[in-house]
Design an enzyme around this catalytic site. Sequence first.
Site, PDB file in Angstrom:
ATOM      1  N   ASP A  13      -4.683   8.915  32.261  1.00  0.00           N
ATOM      2  CA  ASP A  13      -4.310   9.890  31.301  1.00  0.00           C
ATOM      3  C   ASP A  13      -4.903  11.583  31.599  1.00  0.00           C
ATOM      4  O   ASP A  13      -5.347  12.243  30.735  1.00  0.00           O
ATOM      5  CB  ASP A  13      -5.261   9.538  29.959  1.00  0.00           C
ATOM      6  CG  ASP A  13      -5.204   8.107  29.763  1.00  0.00           C
ATOM      7  OD1 ASP A  13      -3.955   7.812  29.688  1.00  0.00           O
ATOM      8  OD2 ASP A  13      -5.936   7.345  29.250  1.00  0.00           O
ATOM      9  N   LYS A  16      -0.727  13.633  33.758  1.00  0.00           N
ATOM     10  CA  LYS A  16       0.323  13.411  34.786  1.00  0.00           C
ATOM     11  C   LYS A  16       1.842  13.854  34.420  1.00  0.00           C
ATOM     12  O   LYS A  16       2.390  14.378  35.077  1.00  0.00           O
ATOM     13  CB  LYS A  16       0.220  12.044  35.536  1.00  0.00           C
ATOM     14  CG  LYS A  16      -0.986  11.764  36.346  1.00  0.00           C
ATOM     15  CD  LYS A  16      -1.046  10.601  36.830  1.00  0.00           C
ATOM     16  CE  LYS A  16      -0.942   9.340  35.952  1.00  0.00           C
ATOM     17  NZ  LYS A  16      -2.321   9.079  35.467  1.00  0.00           N
ATOM     18  N   GLY A  40       1.498   5.339  30.150  1.00  0.00           N
ATOM     19  CA  GLY A  40       2.193   6.179  29.015  1.00  0.00           C
ATOM     20  C   GLY A  40       2.316   7.807  29.483  1.00  0.00           C
ATOM     21  O   GLY A  40       0.934   8.396  29.761  1.00  0.00           O
ATOM     22  N   HIS A  41       3.362   8.240  29.500  1.00  0.00           N
ATOM     23  CA  HIS A  41       3.365   9.800  29.891  1.00  0.00           C
ATOM     24  C   HIS A  41       4.180  10.453  28.686  1.00  0.00           C
ATOM     25  O   HIS A  41       4.757   9.795  27.906  1.00  0.00           O
ATOM     26  CB  HIS A  41       4.352  10.009  30.999  1.00  0.00           C
ATOM     27  CG  HIS A  41       3.794   9.415  32.002  1.00  0.00           C
ATOM     28  ND1 HIS A  41       2.468   9.544  32.293  1.00  0.00           N
ATOM     29  CD2 HIS A  41       4.363   9.541  33.349  1.00  0.00           C
ATOM     30  CE1 HIS A  41       2.170   9.181  33.766  1.00  0.00           C
ATOM     31  NE2 HIS A  41       3.475   9.400  34.297  1.00  0.00           N
TER      32      HIS A  41
HETATM   33  P1  IMP Z   1      -4.405  -3.060  32.109  1.00  0.00           P
HETATM   34  O1  IMP Z   1      -3.857  -2.444  33.059  1.00  0.00           O
HETATM   35  O2  IMP Z   1      -3.274  -3.212  30.845  1.00  0.00           O
HETATM   36  O3  IMP Z   1      -4.616  -4.425  32.630  1.00  0.00           O
HETATM   37  O4  IMP Z   1      -5.895  -2.669  31.629  1.00  0.00           O
HETATM   38  C1  IMP Z   1      -6.812  -2.526  32.390  1.00  0.00           C
HETATM   39  C2  IMP Z   1      -7.616  -1.395  31.948  1.00  0.00           C
HETATM   40  O5  IMP Z   1      -7.146  -0.134  32.427  1.00  0.00           O
HETATM   41  C3  IMP Z   1      -8.109  -1.069  30.628  1.00  0.00           C
HETATM   42  O6  IMP Z   1      -9.470  -0.602  30.544  1.00  0.00           O
HETATM   43  C4  IMP Z   1      -7.116  -0.176  29.968  1.00  0.00           C
HETATM   44  O7  IMP Z   1      -7.229   0.843  28.932  1.00  0.00           O
HETATM   45  C5  IMP Z   1      -6.959   0.716  31.559  1.00  0.00           C
HETATM   46  N1  IMP Z   1      -5.515   1.232  31.516  1.00  0.00           N
HETATM   47  C6  IMP Z   1      -4.387   0.534  32.022  1.00  0.00           C
HETATM   48  N2  IMP Z   1      -3.436   1.575  31.989  1.00  0.00           N
HETATM   49  C7  IMP Z   1      -4.022   2.924  31.702  1.00  0.00           C
HETATM   50  C8  IMP Z   1      -3.254   3.939  31.659  1.00  0.00           C
HETATM   51  O8  IMP Z   1      -2.025   4.403  31.860  1.00  0.00           O
HETATM   52  N3  IMP Z   1      -4.450   5.313  31.378  1.00  0.00           N
HETATM   53  C9  IMP Z   1      -5.445   5.100  31.111  1.00  0.00           C
HETATM   54  N4  IMP Z   1      -6.242   3.720  31.013  1.00  0.00           N
HETATM   55  C10 IMP Z   1      -5.237   2.661  31.463  1.00  0.00           C
END
Ligand code: IMP
Length: 442
Positions: A13, A16, A40-41
Site C-alpha cells: 500500500d 505503487k 489492490g491498486h
Molecule cells: P495474504 O497475502 O492474503 O495471504 O495475506 C497475508 C498478509 O499480507 C495479511 O496481513 C494481508 O493483510 C497482507 N497483504 C496481502 N496483500 C496485501 C497488499 O496488497 N497490501 C497490503 N497488505 C497485504
Amino acid sequence: MTVVAIMGAQWGDEGKGKIVDELAMKANFVVRYQGGSNAGHRVVHDTGEFAFHLVPSGILYPNTSCIIGNGVVIDPKGLISEIELLQEQGIDTSRLYISERAHVVMPYHFLLDRLEEEARGADKIDSTQRGIGPAYVDKHARTGIRMADLLNVDTFRAKLSQILQQKNRMITQIYGQPPLSLEEIHGTYFRYGQQLLPHIADTQKMLHDALFENKTILLEGAQGALLDIDFGTYPFVTSSSTMAAHAAVGAGLPPRSIDRVIGIYKAYITRVGSGPMPTGLFEAVGHELRDRGHEYGTTTGRERRCGWFDAVAGRFVAQLNGLDAAILTKLDVLDTFLTIKICTAYSLHGKIIHSLPATLSDLAACEPLYEEVEGWQCDTTGIQSYDELPYAAKNYLNRLEELLETPIAMISVSPQRGKTIQVQDVMAPPEHDARYPRNIMR
Ligand code: IMP
C-alpha cells in the site's frame, strides 16, 4: 532498452498504483511477477477511477502491453470480472497476456484460506482471504493447476480429480465441512479457461523477444518487501517472494536483464493485517495520518495502522534489494504536522539496534527511537519541481536519503496522475559498460 523492477519497500500500500501508472507511459510492457488478487491498486485518472487487482495498470495506455507473469497466482473468476469492468470503462484489454505457467487459485484455496484462518484463532494472519497462501502451498507441493491445464478438458479433469480427493479429505475430515464437487469445479473452471484463452500466451517468449527488440519493460511488484516470505515479519507475511530478486523469475526474464531496481516508500508507514509494526501509532497522530492519507485497504476496505517513517526497516529493504533509487509517495499527507518523527534505531532489551530482528518476539519488543524534524505546514499538492518544495520538506527528504543510503528519484504529492515531482528519470536507458555486455542472450 531498459528493464526496471519496481517494488513496494514497506508493508504494501505504498501508492505503487499511481507510480506504476505514470512510469508505464514510457514502457512497452508492464509485467506483474508475484502475488495475486490480494493486491489492490487504485489509479485516479481524468476519465475516472480504476481499481486493479491482477491486471497491470499499464493497460490504461493504448500502446503498452501487459503481462501477468508465471510467478502470479490467478483467480480466473476475479480476473474475468476485472477485464469486463475495464472494458465497460472503455479500456481495450486485448493487450493483456497471461502466462500459461501461472498457477490458478481454485475454489478449495479460497475455502482453505478461510478455514485455516479461523483455526488460527487469535494468531490469525488476517489474510485477504483471496486463497493466496493455499495456492502457493500447492504450487510448491507440486499439486497446483496452471493456466495451461485449464485448456484441455480431459487432462484438467484427471488432474483435478486427483487433487480434489485429497482436498476434500482435508475439508471434510479436518474441518468438518461438506466436500466440493468435481463436476461443478471442472465445468466452471474449464469455461473460465475458454474465456481467458485469447489472453493465455507463452509470455516469457514475448519478453525475450522484447529484450532483443530493445523494448522498455517495467516489472511491477505487489505487496511490499516487509511482507516477503523470507525477509518479512514471518509468519505475518504473504506467501510469495516480494523481493526484486524474484522479479526475474516471476516474469520469466534472465536476472541480469534487470537494469534498475526502484523501491516505493510512503512518506510515513502503514500496515494492514496482523503482525508487528514498531512505529505503529494508536493515538491522535496515527488517526490523523489514517484520515489524511485515506488509509483503508483497496482489496478489503480494512483500516490500515499508521505510523512515522521507519528508517530501520527502510534501510533493511534498500540493502536487501540493492535499490538504485527510492520513490516517496504521499508527502502531502504530512503537510499539516508541526513536527515529524523518523525512527532511526530500535531499542531492544536495553540495546540499540539498527536492523530488523528475525524473531517475532524480538520485533514485538522493539521500541522505536525517534529523531524529530520540523514540519512545513503548507500545501504541497500543487508543487511541480523539487526546488519549489519548502525548506523543511527538502530537509525531511534529505534525511530520509541519508538514512536509506538511497537517492529519492520521485516524490508524489497527490493521488492525481501527473502530480509527481521528478528528480531523476528512473526509466532512462542505462549506460552500459561495454566490457561487460549485460544481456547473456546475445
Ligand atoms: P495474504 O497475502 O492474503 O495471504 O495475506 C497475508 C498478509 O499480507 C495479511 O496481513 C494481508 O493483510 C497482507 N497483504 C496481502 N496483500 C496485501 C497488499 O496488497 N497490501 C497490503 N497488505 C497485504
